[in-house]
Design an enzyme around this catalytic site. Sequence first.
Site, PDB file in Angstrom:
ATOM      1  N   ASN A   1       0.817  -1.198   0.000  1.00  0.00           N
ATOM      2  CA  ASN A   1       0.000   0.000   0.000  1.00  0.00           C
ATOM      3  C   ASN A   1       0.857   1.258   0.000  1.00  0.00           C
ATOM      4  O   ASN A   1       0.961   1.954  -1.023  1.00  0.00           O
ATOM      5  CB  ASN A   1      -0.942  -0.019   1.215  1.00  0.00           C
ATOM      6  CG  ASN A   1      -1.994   1.070   1.146  1.00  0.00           C
ATOM      7  OD1 ASN A   1      -1.881   2.001   0.363  1.00  0.00           O
ATOM      8  ND2 ASN A   1      -3.012   0.960   1.968  1.00  0.00           N
ATOM      9  N   ASP A   2       1.520   1.529   1.106  1.00  0.00           N
ATOM     10  CA  ASP A   2       2.257   2.780   1.201  1.00  0.00           C
ATOM     11  C   ASP A   2       3.380   2.883   0.162  1.00  0.00           C
ATOM     12  O   ASP A   2       3.685   3.970  -0.312  1.00  0.00           O
ATOM     13  CB  ASP A   2       2.831   2.930   2.612  1.00  0.00           C
ATOM     14  CG  ASP A   2       1.718   3.044   3.650  1.00  0.00           C
ATOM     15  OD1 ASP A   2       0.658   3.568   3.294  1.00  0.00           O
ATOM     16  OD2 ASP A   2       1.914   2.601   4.791  1.00  0.00           O
ATOM     17  N   VAL A   3       3.964   1.747  -0.210  1.00  0.00           N
ATOM     18  CA  VAL A   3       5.099   1.794  -1.136  1.00  0.00           C
ATOM     19  C   VAL A   3       4.668   2.088  -2.566  1.00  0.00           C
ATOM     20  O   VAL A   3       5.500   2.275  -3.443  1.00  0.00           O
ATOM     21  CB  VAL A   3       5.930   0.494  -1.105  1.00  0.00           C
ATOM     22  CG1 VAL A   3       6.551   0.298   0.258  1.00  0.00           C
ATOM     23  CG2 VAL A   3       5.111  -0.701  -1.516  1.00  0.00           C
ATOM     24  N   VAL A   4       3.338   2.111  -2.829  1.00  0.00           N
ATOM     25  CA  VAL A   4       2.870   2.467  -4.163  1.00  0.00           C
ATOM     26  C   VAL A   4       1.969   3.698  -4.099  1.00  0.00           C
ATOM     27  O   VAL A   4       1.256   4.000  -5.041  1.00  0.00           O
ATOM     28  CB  VAL A   4       2.087   1.306  -4.827  1.00  0.00           C
ATOM     29  CG1 VAL A   4       3.020   0.147  -5.116  1.00  0.00           C
ATOM     30  CG2 VAL A   4       0.924   0.849  -3.973  1.00  0.00           C
TER      31      VAL A   4
ATOM     32  N   ALA B   1       0.801   3.360   7.364  1.00  0.00           N
ATOM     33  CA  ALA B   1       1.004   4.779   7.642  1.00  0.00           C
ATOM     34  C   ALA B   1      -0.318   5.472   7.971  1.00  0.00           C
ATOM     35  O   ALA B   1      -0.338   6.616   8.379  1.00  0.00           O
ATOM     36  CB  ALA B   1       1.674   5.455   6.461  1.00  0.00           C
TER      37      ALA B   1
END
Lengths: 102, 471
Positions: free
Chosen positions: B397-400, B438
């Site tokens: 999620n956060d990494v994209v 996050a």
Amino acid sequence: MENVLNWITANQQIIYIVVLMIFVGIEVIGRVPSVLHTPLMSGANAIHGVVIIGAIIVMGKAETDNYLALVLGFLAVILGTLNVVGGFVVTDRMLEMFKKKK
Amino acid sequence: MELNLLTLCYLIASITFILGLKMLSNPATARKGNLVAAAGMTIAIAGTIFLYEQDGEKLHNYAWIFGGLAIGGIIGTLAARKVKMTAMPEMVSLFNGMGGACAALISLVEFNHLSKQLAANEVEISAVQPTVLIIVLGLLIGSVSFAGSMVAWGKLNGRVKDFSFTGQNILNLLILLVAIVAGVILVLNPGQPLLLYAILGLALIYGVMFVMPIGGADMPVVISLLNSFTGVAAACGGFLYDNKVMLTGGILVGAAGTLLTILMCKAMNRSLQNVLIGSFGGHKTAAVAGGKQQGAYKEISLSDAAMVMSYANKVMVVPGYGLAVAQAQHVCHELEKILEEKGVEVKYAIHPVAGRMPGHMNVLLAEADVSYDKLMEMEHANDEFKTCDVVLILGANDVVNPAAKNDPASPIYGMPILEVELAKTVIVNKRSMKPGYAGIENDLFFQPKTSMLFGDAKKVLQDLCAEVKTV
């Protein structure tokens, strides 16, 4: 002041080791790629298992009638060994996964 | 002669530690580096057992020593061999805690020894003060490392939940301060064994309180930090026994571990302070996320997803924590093989901090026999997304999250991300629309080219495999 200076002189060998090792420690891993962060952490974890040597010395020096020292020392040896053996084996298993498959 | 031989043993061990660490930081030599350090450690341990002597006296209690080595060795090997790949981080934490506890125990025994000598007036107070200082330091650092590692271990396997309250940082500092003051008093006046136990207790409480409020996803950074603590605690042992190999090994790990901690934070584009005090998951970010109106997302059916992927030329898989939790790495590899049989090129885009720790995804996919050549690091993957027909995101999620690139108000702004929106179609597998670690919304999910495929990663992938086969 004089005491401190005396202490530094008396222990200069050790102080030199500490200072140099700090730089060596920073220098040797400075360029690690992020894929290897975890195995490196695990490897370093195994290396500080060197504390086992202290545990062995404690154990080996304990008088045979000092049960507190015997029991705590024995426990320390077990925990230290866990740290060393477990640490190296886990690291090896992690790195085994990184080898190129043919 | 024997003592000189021991010096040589220690020298060799110290060199292997440095070499080992050096080799561990390069993928080609890493595995050998670990073995080199292990060999050095064996030499140092064997040398200590058989050659060590103090005031002309050899060690005794061999039965105890070998018994302890055997028990620790067997449990350690079994635990390390049996543990699942996904549980590796907590294993490291556990072993790290053992090292910290070992250092603390050494301090306890040595102090006990010392206070007997003091009581019998065998030694001068001023002569033992430096030793007491080192004992206190070893106890303090070792105990914090032990307690902290245990909490980190509990958090990673889900037994301990995040816990924080206002003013916790101040209370933590106070506890640490009291422990340090107690330490100073003990050094000035070593005849009070009770104080030592007070320090032990305070250090243990501090260790727990220190790790408690830090989010589960930040545990790798915390473990790395505690790892360097244990290094310093081991070095205290080196001072205590004037033992050069403990000193070099300990300080080496202390320094390297500190740098590694900082590097890990950098990979997530955060500062260590940010991790430790933790601005993530707090009320501020929730407010930012809540204030923004989101559009609608669209779902895609399994058969449609299977269809799109079967007719694609190139599929890029983006694995994340969801894949690890669902233990879906084997099914994922299965899908890759089925697609390749259909002539689809399949690759994996690995974000440096995907999962719960750097390198987590590499380890996981390698366990499922995914070829190392198929794993692409972020920079290369970002070059390739525009040639991809489908990007399949599995529990990442956060990494994209494009907010990291274009929303300066976002808490993850500035973190390098996988630019999946360059691909023609994006399929996102998640369990629900809940935000990631996050705690922020992800615009990607609401973009026209994105479709959602809800469900547990393993279940979804199994169904996808079956569907793709029938296409």
